[in-house]
Design a protein around this motif. Structure first.
Motif, PDB file in Angstrom:
ATOM      1  N   LEU A  78       9.828   8.227  -4.387  1.00 43.74           N
ATOM      2  CA  LEU A  78       9.450   8.637  -5.581  1.00 43.74           C
ATOM      3  C   LEU A  78       9.509   7.529  -6.810  1.00 43.74           C
ATOM      4  O   LEU A  78       9.389   7.756  -8.018  1.00 43.74           O
ATOM      5  N   ALA A  79       9.743   6.298  -6.309  1.00 44.87           N
ATOM      6  CA  ALA A  79       9.904   5.021  -7.266  1.00 44.87           C
ATOM      7  C   ALA A  79       8.462   4.842  -7.687  1.00 44.87           C
ATOM      8  O   ALA A  79       7.499   5.026  -7.089  1.00 44.87           O
ATOM      9  N   GLY A  80       8.241   4.620  -9.016  1.00 45.52           N
ATOM     10  CA  GLY A  80       7.247   4.381  -9.736  1.00 45.52           C
ATOM     11  C   GLY A  80       6.634   5.698 -10.421  1.00 45.52           C
ATOM     12  O   GLY A  80       5.177   5.533 -10.961  1.00 45.52           O
ATOM     13  N   GLU A  81       7.055   6.824 -10.127  1.00 48.40           N
ATOM     14  CA  GLU A  81       6.489   8.225 -10.874  1.00 48.40           C
ATOM     15  C   GLU A  81       6.853   7.995 -12.339  1.00 48.40           C
ATOM     16  O   GLU A  81       7.912   8.505 -12.642  1.00 48.40           O
ATOM     17  N   ALA A 132      -2.894  11.308  -3.209  1.00 44.55           N
ATOM     18  CA  ALA A 132      -2.694  11.031  -4.565  1.00 44.55           C
ATOM     19  C   ALA A 132      -1.778  12.139  -5.162  1.00 44.55           C
ATOM     20  O   ALA A 132      -1.778  13.063  -5.817  1.00 44.55           O
ATOM     21  N   ASP A 133      -0.495  12.193  -4.331  1.00 45.12           N
ATOM     22  CA  ASP A 133       0.416  12.724  -4.662  1.00 45.12           C
ATOM     23  C   ASP A 133       1.858  11.987  -4.459  1.00 45.12           C
ATOM     24  O   ASP A 133       1.561  11.095  -3.423  1.00 45.12           O
ATOM     25  N   PRO A 134       3.000  12.167  -4.781  1.00 48.06           N
ATOM     26  CA  PRO A 134       4.068  11.551  -4.184  1.00 48.06           C
ATOM     27  C   PRO A 134       4.406  12.102  -2.793  1.00 48.06           C
ATOM     28  O   PRO A 134       4.111  12.913  -2.453  1.00 48.06           O
ATOM     29  N   VAL A 135       4.849  10.996  -1.958  1.00 46.31           N
ATOM     30  CA  VAL A 135       5.156  11.017  -0.455  1.00 46.31           C
ATOM     31  C   VAL A 135       6.770  10.958  -0.170  1.00 46.31           C
ATOM     32  O   VAL A 135       7.206   9.896  -0.550  1.00 46.31           O
ATOM     33  N   ASP A 136       7.221  12.023   0.453  1.00 43.86           N
ATOM     34  CA  ASP A 136       8.474  11.840   0.772  1.00 43.86           C
ATOM     35  C   ASP A 136       8.454  10.945   2.101  1.00 43.86           C
ATOM     36  O   ASP A 136       7.971  11.071   3.159  1.00 43.86           O
ATOM     37  N   ASP A 179       9.232  -9.038  -3.990  1.00 45.29           N
ATOM     38  CA  ASP A 179       9.310 -10.043  -2.634  1.00 45.29           C
ATOM     39  C   ASP A 179       8.142  -9.426  -1.558  1.00 45.29           C
ATOM     40  O   ASP A 179       8.391  -9.608  -0.487  1.00 45.29           O
ATOM     41  N   GLY A 180       7.101  -9.199  -2.322  1.00 42.56           N
ATOM     42  CA  GLY A 180       5.896  -8.883  -1.636  1.00 42.56           C
ATOM     43  C   GLY A 180       5.604  -7.519  -0.797  1.00 42.56           C
ATOM     44  O   GLY A 180       4.965  -7.164  -0.214  1.00 42.56           O
ATOM     45  N   GLU A 181       6.758  -6.716  -1.066  1.00 37.44           N
ATOM     46  CA  GLU A 181       7.029  -5.442  -0.464  1.00 37.44           C
ATOM     47  C   GLU A 181       7.041  -4.244  -1.452  1.00 37.44           C
ATOM     48  O   GLU A 181       7.495  -4.557  -2.477  1.00 37.44           O
ATOM     49  N   VAL A 182       6.380  -3.217  -1.096  1.00 44.40           N
ATOM     50  CA  VAL A 182       6.364  -2.198  -2.180  1.00 44.40           C
ATOM     51  C   VAL A 182       7.635  -1.524  -2.038  1.00 44.40           C
ATOM     52  O   VAL A 182       8.241  -1.132  -0.891  1.00 44.40           O
ATOM     53  N   ARG A 183       8.441  -1.115  -3.126  1.00 45.21           N
ATOM     54  CA  ARG A 183       9.640  -0.547  -3.386  1.00 45.21           C
ATOM     55  C   ARG A 183       9.346   1.017  -3.486  1.00 45.21           C
ATOM     56  O   ARG A 183       8.775   1.209  -4.688  1.00 45.21           O
ATOM     57  N   ARG A 184       9.939   1.614  -2.698  1.00 46.70           N
ATOM     58  CA  ARG A 184       9.494   3.229  -2.761  1.00 46.70           C
ATOM     59  C   ARG A 184      10.788   3.983  -3.141  1.00 46.70           C
ATOM     60  O   ARG A 184      10.555   5.385  -3.461  1.00 46.70           O
ATOM     61  N   GLY A 185      11.855   3.348  -3.212  1.00 48.67           N
ATOM     62  CA  GLY A 185      13.007   4.290  -3.503  1.00 48.67           C
ATOM     63  C   GLY A 185      13.802   5.092  -2.602  1.00 48.67           C
ATOM     64  O   GLY A 185      12.958   5.458  -1.624  1.00 48.67           O
ATOM     65  N   GLY A 188       0.668   6.747 -12.374  1.00 53.07           N
ATOM     66  CA  GLY A 188       1.632   6.012 -11.374  1.00 53.07           C
ATOM     67  C   GLY A 188       1.632   4.839 -11.561  1.00 53.07           C
ATOM     68  O   GLY A 188       1.230   4.181 -12.331  1.00 53.07           O
ATOM     69  N   CYS A 189       2.648   4.440 -10.861  1.00 55.98           N
ATOM     70  CA  CYS A 189       3.073   2.863 -10.867  1.00 55.98           C
ATOM     71  C   CYS A 189       3.712   2.407  -9.537  1.00 55.98           C
ATOM     72  O   CYS A 189       4.431   3.408  -8.865  1.00 55.98           O
ATOM     73  N   ALA A 190       3.042   1.286  -8.974  1.00 53.86           N
ATOM     74  CA  ALA A 190       3.821   0.757  -7.737  1.00 53.86           C
ATOM     75  C   ALA A 190       4.421  -0.526  -8.124  1.00 53.86           C
ATOM     76  O   ALA A 190       4.027  -1.393  -8.884  1.00 53.86           O
ATOM     77  N   ILE A 191       5.778  -0.575  -7.457  1.00 57.25           N
ATOM     78  CA  ILE A 191       6.494  -1.830  -7.887  1.00 57.25           C
ATOM     79  C   ILE A 191       6.556  -2.547  -6.598  1.00 57.25           C
ATOM     80  O   ILE A 191       7.034  -2.145  -5.598  1.00 57.25           O
ATOM     81  N   VAL A 192       6.089  -3.763  -6.926  1.00 52.05           N
ATOM     82  CA  VAL A 192       6.167  -4.700  -5.658  1.00 52.05           C
ATOM     83  C   VAL A 192       7.106  -5.817  -5.692  1.00 52.05           C
ATOM     84  O   VAL A 192       6.756  -6.592  -6.950  1.00 52.05           O
TER      85      VAL A 192
END
Length: 356
Positions: A226-229, A146-150, A216-222, A210-214
């Motif tokens: 930190l994508a979706g913060e 439950a925190d951003p992840v590098d 083409d079926g894949e989570v986009r992390r940036g 928080g927000c997750a961006i999916v």
């Protein structure tokens, strides 16, 4: 070429025994579409490696019912995967076998505010307990935090106004020498959504934001993970003034005392102008997500988001660009469900890679 064919056959046999806990050589042949002698040779090779064993069970035979067949199954040597969630309420650790069953579970509570040393100890203790209880080797670990992840290191990232500040925590180092995969809890919750579309945004509204961006079926992390913060996205605040999303809850008196964590009970109990202000702020964030990510739909999860879904839907219905908006369908423990699914996929792949 013969060695390649044998390796492919052994992979098919292992995968068949992951789908069904026990099979005879004849059933393996039918399941895979190979001859019975070929299935028998593969079972012999895998038995010699200690991956497959005769269960001691036999099929009915004799009196016109054919030969007696032996049932074979994977041995405990194929191991388990560790599935872990790290949240303000505590650390939960489970071991998952190749069939997707939970073989052990441990929970360690965490004080508030969380201290990195305490969280590290809780993670270490819970993992050690379930690995010992599983009674078989752990091959890898998948962690939801439950925190951003590098994304490069797997370390948790310290961001301003995060309600769960354990940015010094390094799950990869704590769980070494296991292979460890770490990701943000919202990303795992999004992946746990049943029948999810290939393009959607998962908005998490709880103690944290928080927000997750999916896509083409894949989570986009940036670039840095930190994508979706969304906590610092500018949106409509009280009185129509623009403000960072997280600050609005402070202005409305909806934070836990001495913390930036949102008070879920007070949000759900709000009404009148306070609820209108919350809904307007969420709608502004949805507008920003839609403008930048172009999702097919927006899913609203978390501990208080689904409870305000009607108001949020009405507010977003007035936006220039509209997408369907619905409450999250995954119940129970969506973060752990996503972590479990990834742990199972990786465990099966690891067994195949190491032994086929």
């Amino acid at each position: 070429m013969d060695s390649l064919v044998r390796a492919q056959t052994d992979e098919h046999v292992l995968r068949a025994l992951m789908r069904r806990p026990r099979l005879t050589r004849a059933e393996l042949a039918a399941e895979i579409g190979i001859s019975k002698p070929t299935a028998g040779e593969s079972v012999r090779r895998l038995t010699e490696r200690g991956l497959v064993a005769d269960t001691g069970e036999r099929t009915p035979g004799g009196r016109g019912r054919g030969r007696v067949g032996s049932y074979y199954a994977l041995t405990p040597e194929v191991g388990v995967a560790l599935a872990v969630t790290i949240a303000p309420a505590g650390v939960t650790a489970e071991t998952i076998d190749v069939y997707g069953d939970t073989t052990a579970r441990a929970v360690r509570r965490i004080d508030r505010p969380a201290r990195p040393s305490q969280v590290a100890a809780a993670l270490r203790d819970a993992a050690a307990e379930v690995c010992a209880a599983a009674g078989r080797p752990a091959r890898l670990a998948v962690v939801g935090a439950a925190d951003p992840v590098d994304r490069a290191t797997g370390r948790l990232v310290h961001l301003p106004d995060s309600p769960f500040l354990v940015g010094e925590l390094d799950p990869v180092a704590i769980l070494a020498p296991l292979e460890v995969v770490v990701d943000n809890d919202v990303n795992w919750a999004a992946l746990a959504e049943p029948a999810r579309p290939r393009d959607f945004a998962y908005l998490y509204l709880g103690e944290g934001l928080g927000c997750a961006i999916v896509n083409d079926g894949e989570v986009r992390r940036g670039h840095g993970g930190l994508a979706g913060e969304i906590a610092h996205v500018l949106t409509a605040g009280p009185g129509g003034r623009a403000a960072p999303f997280i600050e609005i809850f402070g202005e409305l008196g909806l934070r836990r005392e001495g913390s930036t964590a949102i008070d879920v009970e007070r949000v759900l109990a709000s009404d009148g102008a306070t609820r209108e202000a919350i809904v307007a702020a969420v709608a502004g964030v949805v507008a920003a997500v839609v403008a930048l990510a172009d999702p097919r739909e927006v899913v609203v999860g978390g501990s208080w988001g689904p409870g305000l879904i009607d108001g949020i839907r009405a507010a977003t219905g007035r936006m220039p660009r509209q997408v369907p908006l619905r409450a999250a369908a995954a119940g129970g423990e969506p973060v752990l469900a996503g972590v479990r699914a990834e742990a199972l996929d990786r465990l099966r792949a690891a067994v195949i890679k190491a032994y086929s």
